[in-house]
Enzyme design. Structure first.
Site, PDB file in Angstrom:
ATOM      1  N   LYS A   2     -18.760  57.999  51.136  1.00 33.12           N
ATOM      2  CA  LYS A   2     -17.928  59.053  51.026  1.00 33.12           C
ATOM      3  C   LYS A   2     -18.582  60.456  50.331  1.00 33.12           C
ATOM      4  O   LYS A   2     -18.441  60.776  49.183  1.00 33.12           O
ATOM      5  CB  LYS A   2     -16.601  58.897  49.842  1.00 33.12           C
ATOM      6  N   LEU A  24     -15.560  55.287  57.125  1.00 33.34           N
ATOM      7  CA  LEU A  24     -15.136  55.230  55.734  1.00 33.34           C
ATOM      8  C   LEU A  24     -14.324  54.073  55.672  1.00 33.34           C
ATOM      9  O   LEU A  24     -13.362  54.070  56.137  1.00 33.34           O
ATOM     10  CB  LEU A  24     -14.704  56.416  55.186  1.00 33.34           C
ATOM     11  N   GLU A  47     -13.246  56.651  63.688  1.00 38.08           N
ATOM     12  CA  GLU A  47     -11.817  57.035  62.720  1.00 38.08           C
ATOM     13  C   GLU A  47     -11.710  58.317  63.278  1.00 38.08           C
ATOM     14  O   GLU A  47     -12.048  58.803  64.354  1.00 38.08           O
ATOM     15  CB  GLU A  47     -12.519  56.946  61.336  1.00 38.08           C
ATOM     16  N   ARG A  89     -35.611  74.160  44.019  1.00 40.29           N
ATOM     17  CA  ARG A  89     -35.009  73.399  45.337  1.00 40.29           C
ATOM     18  C   ARG A  89     -36.100  72.357  46.116  1.00 40.29           C
ATOM     19  O   ARG A  89     -36.754  72.731  46.696  1.00 40.29           O
ATOM     20  CB  ARG A  89     -34.429  74.319  46.162  1.00 40.29           C
ATOM     21  N   HIS A 105     -36.383  68.550  47.877  1.00 38.72           N
ATOM     22  CA  HIS A 105     -35.835  67.575  48.578  1.00 38.72           C
ATOM     23  C   HIS A 105     -35.925  66.367  47.940  1.00 38.72           C
ATOM     24  O   HIS A 105     -34.853  65.483  47.633  1.00 38.72           O
ATOM     25  CB  HIS A 105     -36.335  67.398  50.097  1.00 38.72           C
ATOM     26  N   ARG A 109     -15.004  52.046  44.675  1.00 40.79           N
ATOM     27  CA  ARG A 109     -15.909  52.606  45.850  1.00 40.79           C
ATOM     28  C   ARG A 109     -16.833  53.626  45.258  1.00 40.79           C
ATOM     29  O   ARG A 109     -17.654  53.852  45.739  1.00 40.79           O
ATOM     30  CB  ARG A 109     -14.800  53.339  46.757  1.00 40.79           C
ATOM     31  N   TYR A 112     -17.363  62.000  46.340  1.00 41.53           N
ATOM     32  CA  TYR A 112     -16.244  62.227  46.061  1.00 41.53           C
ATOM     33  C   TYR A 112     -15.061  61.272  46.028  1.00 41.53           C
ATOM     34  O   TYR A 112     -15.421  60.109  46.996  1.00 41.53           O
ATOM     35  CB  TYR A 112     -15.713  63.657  46.467  1.00 41.53           C
TER      36      TYR A 112
HETATM   37  N1  PDD Z   1     -10.319  61.708  53.276  1.00 45.85           N
HETATM   38  N2  PDD Z   1     -12.076  58.454  56.750  1.00 45.85           N
HETATM   39  C1  PDD Z   1     -12.614  59.670  56.487  1.00 45.85           C
HETATM   40  C2  PDD Z   1     -13.566  60.485  57.102  1.00 45.85           C
HETATM   41  C3  PDD Z   1     -11.786  60.377  55.343  1.00 45.85           C
HETATM   42  O1  PDD Z   1     -12.270  61.423  54.996  1.00 45.85           O
HETATM   43  C4  PDD Z   1     -10.660  59.652  54.494  1.00 45.85           C
HETATM   44  C5  PDD Z   1     -10.140  60.401  53.499  1.00 45.85           C
HETATM   45  C6  PDD Z   1     -10.273  58.271  55.039  1.00 45.85           C
HETATM   46  C7  PDD Z   1      -9.325  57.435  54.360  1.00 45.85           C
HETATM   47  O2  PDD Z   1      -9.641  57.295  53.132  1.00 45.85           O
HETATM   48  P1  PDD Z   1      -8.871  56.709  52.127  1.00 45.85           P
HETATM   49  O3  PDD Z   1      -7.674  55.959  52.309  1.00 45.85           O
HETATM   50  O4  PDD Z   1      -9.676  56.118  50.823  1.00 45.85           O
HETATM   51  O5  PDD Z   1      -8.269  58.208  51.512  1.00 45.85           O
HETATM   52  C8  PDD Z   1     -10.894  57.801  56.215  1.00 45.85           C
HETATM   53  C9  PDD Z   1      -9.797  62.082  52.096  1.00 45.85           C
HETATM   54  C10 PDD Z   1      -8.390  62.000  51.731  1.00 45.85           C
HETATM   55  C11 PDD Z   1     -10.421  63.698  51.944  1.00 45.85           C
HETATM   56  O6  PDD Z   1     -11.424  63.756  52.403  1.00 45.85           O
HETATM   57  O7  PDD Z   1      -9.591  64.487  51.502  1.00 45.85           O
END
Ligand code: PDD
Length: 285
Positions: free
Chosen positions: A149, A206, A182, A100, A102, A51, A32
């Site tokens: 992501k 991320l 993070e 379903r 894997h 990305r 996403y």
């Molecule tokens: N979250 N790290 C994680 C685990 C995140 O889920 C996000 C963003 C970031 C920052 O990434 P960016 O600057 O590209 O938004 C870092 C989004 C906003 C969410 O899950 O809603």
């Protein structure tokens, strides 16, 4: 919310239906993006789509769509959902199968879903107008592919929930070597003696687009010395300032960590100066 996008059509949210056999539902098998926009202008659009394409490739979802495809959906959703500060959410799952299994199925069509939602307004540069956040810390219990992501966010939301239960805004995470990774939904920066530091990109975090844009602006305008380096959680505890960044939070200053004041317990001066320059230059991205 006015309308959402699902597999080529726009419709009211209540009409958007996805099969329960969709692998996004069964396995969290998808990726996403969240793209922020302010007054109708997106921030970091191409960086987000790059990305997204890298993530799709890494999990072997074949989609040959150009930036214009994503741009058209973004423009349409922004026009149909008029609001000052809007986030566009894109989710692509591998699609719905009849069984379903894997194994990645062959010849199924990915599901593409998008909607617009309100995000917080951009931060004013005046620190007196900004409410600093409170955070807690915990050992990072997520998987070893945090650079993706992925929509498989159970580890992240459990950490986020932990912070909420503790009455704070976020949970800052460290690995089993006590190194900062993070936060549950944000990247983390610290300021110590006028040096801005953040962990280097790796499978443990991320590669945030806000992180990227902030580093670029700080370097181009030589605001501060910048380091991408391993940071211990003890250094985070000793920091003069802590910031967390994301597309929905922008650069948010943290004033309390595990019940202790960060620096003097107020939104910091370095944040104030950096936020002002960020506001001025983010339109270039
Ligand atoms: N979250 N790290 C994680 C685990 C995140 O889920 C996000 C963003 C970031 C920052 O990434 P960016 O600057 O590209 O938004 C870092 C989004 C906003 C969410 O899950 O809603």
């Amino acid at each position: 919310m006015n309308s959402v996008y699902l597999n080529g059509s726009y419709m009211p949210l209540q009409e958007a239906k996805i099969s329960p056999m969709d692998r996004g539902f069964l396995f969290g098998d998808g990726v996403y993006e969240v793209i922020p926009s302010y007054s109708g202008k997106t921030l970091g659009f191409d960086l987000h789509i790059d990305r997204l394409n890298r993530n799709l490739k890494e999990i072997d979802i074949e989609l040959h769509l150009d930036n214009k495809y994503w741009q058209d959906i973004t423009d349409t959703l922004l026009a149909q959902n008029p609001s000052e500060n809007t986030g566009i959410y894109f989710q692509i799952s591998r699609g719905a199968d009849t069984k379903r299994l894997h194994a990645y199925p062959k010849n199924i069509t990915p599901t593409i879903f998008a909607f617009a939602f309100d995000i917080a307004p951009p931060k004013p540069a005046d620190k007196l107008k900004v409410i600093g956040l409170k955070v807690t810390t915990d050992q990072d219990q997520r998987w070893k592919r945090c650079h993706l992501k992925s929509t498989s966010l159970l580890g992240n939301i459990m950490h986020y929930h932990q912070g909420q239960t503790a009455g704070v805004n976020e949970t800052i995470l460290y690995n089993d070597k006590n190194e900062l990774t993070e936060a549950s939904a944000c990247n983390v920066f610290i300021v110590k003696d006028k040096v801005l530091s953040t962990p280097p990109l790796s499978y443990q975090l991320l590669g945030g687009i806000t992180r990227h844009i902030l580093l670029d602006i700080v370097r181009k305008h030589t605001l501060l010395k910048v380091q991408e380096r391993i940071i211990s959680i003890d250094e985070v505890r000793q920091a003069d300032e802590i910031w967390i960044t994301s597309s929905s939070k922008e650069i948010a200053p943290v004033i309390e960590l595990d019940g202790q004041a960060v620096g003097d317990g107020k939104v910091g001066d370095v944040w104030e100066r950096t936020q002002a320059v960020f506001n001025q230059h983010k339109v270039d991205y």
